[in-house]
Motif scaffolding. Structure first.
Motif, mmCIF file in Angstrom:
data_model
loop_
_atom_site.group_PDB
_atom_site.id
_atom_site.type_symbol
_atom_site.label_atom_id
_atom_site.label_comp_id
_atom_site.label_asym_id
_atom_site.label_seq_id
_atom_site.Cartn_x
_atom_site.Cartn_y
_atom_site.Cartn_z
ATOM 1 N N ASP A 5 7.023 -15.449 -0.620
ATOM 2 C CA ASP A 5 6.276 -14.429 -1.693
ATOM 3 C C ASP A 5 5.116 -15.139 -2.365
ATOM 4 O OD1 ASP A 5 8.441 -12.702 -1.478
ATOM 5 O OD2 ASP A 5 9.616 -13.510 -3.089
ATOM 6 N N ARG A 7 2.713 -15.198 -5.502
ATOM 7 C CA ARG A 7 2.744 -14.846 -6.944
ATOM 8 C C ARG A 7 1.332 -15.184 -7.536
ATOM 9 N NH1 ARG A 7 8.919 -15.095 -9.267
ATOM 10 N NH2 ARG A 7 9.531 -13.268 -7.972
ATOM 11 N N ASP A 34 3.793 -10.446 -5.206
ATOM 12 C CA ASP A 34 4.869 -10.191 -5.590
ATOM 13 C C ASP A 34 4.987 -10.088 -6.929
ATOM 14 O OD1 ASP A 34 7.875 -10.122 -5.305
ATOM 15 O OD2 ASP A 34 7.625 -12.279 -6.152
ATOM 16 N N ARG A 286 8.478 -19.224 -1.857
ATOM 17 C CA ARG A 286 7.521 -18.706 -3.076
ATOM 18 C C ARG A 286 6.496 -19.469 -3.364
ATOM 19 N NH1 ARG A 286 11.662 -16.226 -6.856
ATOM 20 N NH2 ARG A 286 11.943 -14.710 -4.955
#
Length: 313
Positions: A5, A7, A34, A286
């Motif tokens: 992900d 971000r 995301d 992430r």
């Protein structure tokens, strides 16, 4: 699909209005990232910070009404800023307002000057961690108390008596909790007890790998499967197709490009992909890309078009 992900993470205390943040959040959503996360600080660092700080949870609650898909959260809220009961209410309400898209990053606090600037007590590091632990116990206890039941808590620093444990967040049993930081003992232990995600903040790959190892070990000691923890890393972003574009973006944020290449996601799109892959190899699934120039939305567009497709497996 990509199994990492991406971000967007901003530092609005450096000088950003709500409208500035809204533009970035809406671009974040439109470009397919995301999540949109922000820091929780009341004082700028190295600049005057005009027009002044914005409150993180007021901002995120409002953004919950003006976006529809992205996750929203803090990296990280300082436990010194708000009593845990009040914070539990604010985050639960923001979660309701966003339709269940909020995540709570919570830490002990570290920036003494911002506490002095706004009259917020700043106890010793040991007491701050004690208060943080109690905050986790109270916030999760309030959220997870069954409807119709009350919640009580007796700690060294906080006491809760006959609380209706309301409101409830939209997410059940609660919004995800993020713990991060450099601590070698208490931080991993708190993560193992309370966190859904552990974040390594601006660490080179080898140091992030060591910290992830400590958290995995803490999970094992706590009887928790390390696989139930999501690991993430935060990296400053400075991406450009050419040397001139890179130099312009580095100058705009007042950062050294060489230093950012060491501990950030900096360079050409291919270099940024290579750096993200290095963190993915140590277990980070992430990545928070710290975007410091909130006027440069083309920066996000470049990452969406020339970095994200190369991460797809």
């Amino acid at each position: 699909m990509t199994d990492v992900d991406l971000r967007v993470f901003i530092e609005p205390q450096q000088g950003a209005t709500y409208d500035d943040q809204l533009r970035v959040a809406q671009a974040t959503e439109a470009l397919g990232f995301d999540a949109f996360f922000r820091s929780d600080h009341y004082l700028a660092m190295g600049v005057d910070g005009r027009p002044g700080p914005t409150d993180s949870w007021l901002t995120l609650a409002a953004l919950g009404r003006e976006t529809s898909t992205i996750r929203l959260g803090t990296l990280v809220t300082s436990a010194t800023f708000r009593h845990p009961g009040a914070l539990a209410i604010a985050v639960a309400q923001a979660d309701q307002m966003s339709g269940g898209r909020v995540e709570l990053g919570l830490g002990a606090g570290w920036f003494e000057a911002e506490h002095a600037a706004y009259g917020i007590p700043f106890p010793s590091v040991g007491e701050r961690f004690d208060r943080l632990e109690e905050s986790f116990e109270i916030i999760t206890g309030l959220w997870e108390t069954p409807s119709g039941r009350t919640f009580d808590y007796l700690g060294d620093h906080y006491r809760i008596a006959n609380s209706p444990a309301l409101p409830k967040p939209a997410q059940s049993p609660r919004p995800p909790i993020i713990v991060g930081g450099l601590g070698k003992q208490r931080t991993p232990a708190l993560a193992a007890r309370f966190a859904d995600e552990f974040n390594t903040v601006f660490m080179p790959v080898h140091a992030a790998a060591e910290q992830i190892g400590r958290v995995r070990a803490a999970c094992a000691r706590a009887g928790r499967r390390p696989g139930t923890m999501t690991f993430s890393s935060a990296l400053v972003l400075c991406c450009g197709r050419t040397d001139a574009e890179l130099a312009r973006r580095a100058e705009a944020i007042g950062r050294d490009l060489g230093e950012m290449r060491e501990v950030g996601a900096a360079g050409t799109p291919d270099e940024v992909v290579e750096k993200i892959e290095a963190y993915r190899e140590i277990g980070a699934r992430r990545i928070y890309l710290q975007v410091l120039d909130l006027t440069d939305l083309d920066h996000l567009d470049l990452v969406a078009k020339e970095v994200v497709p190369k991460l797809i497996r």
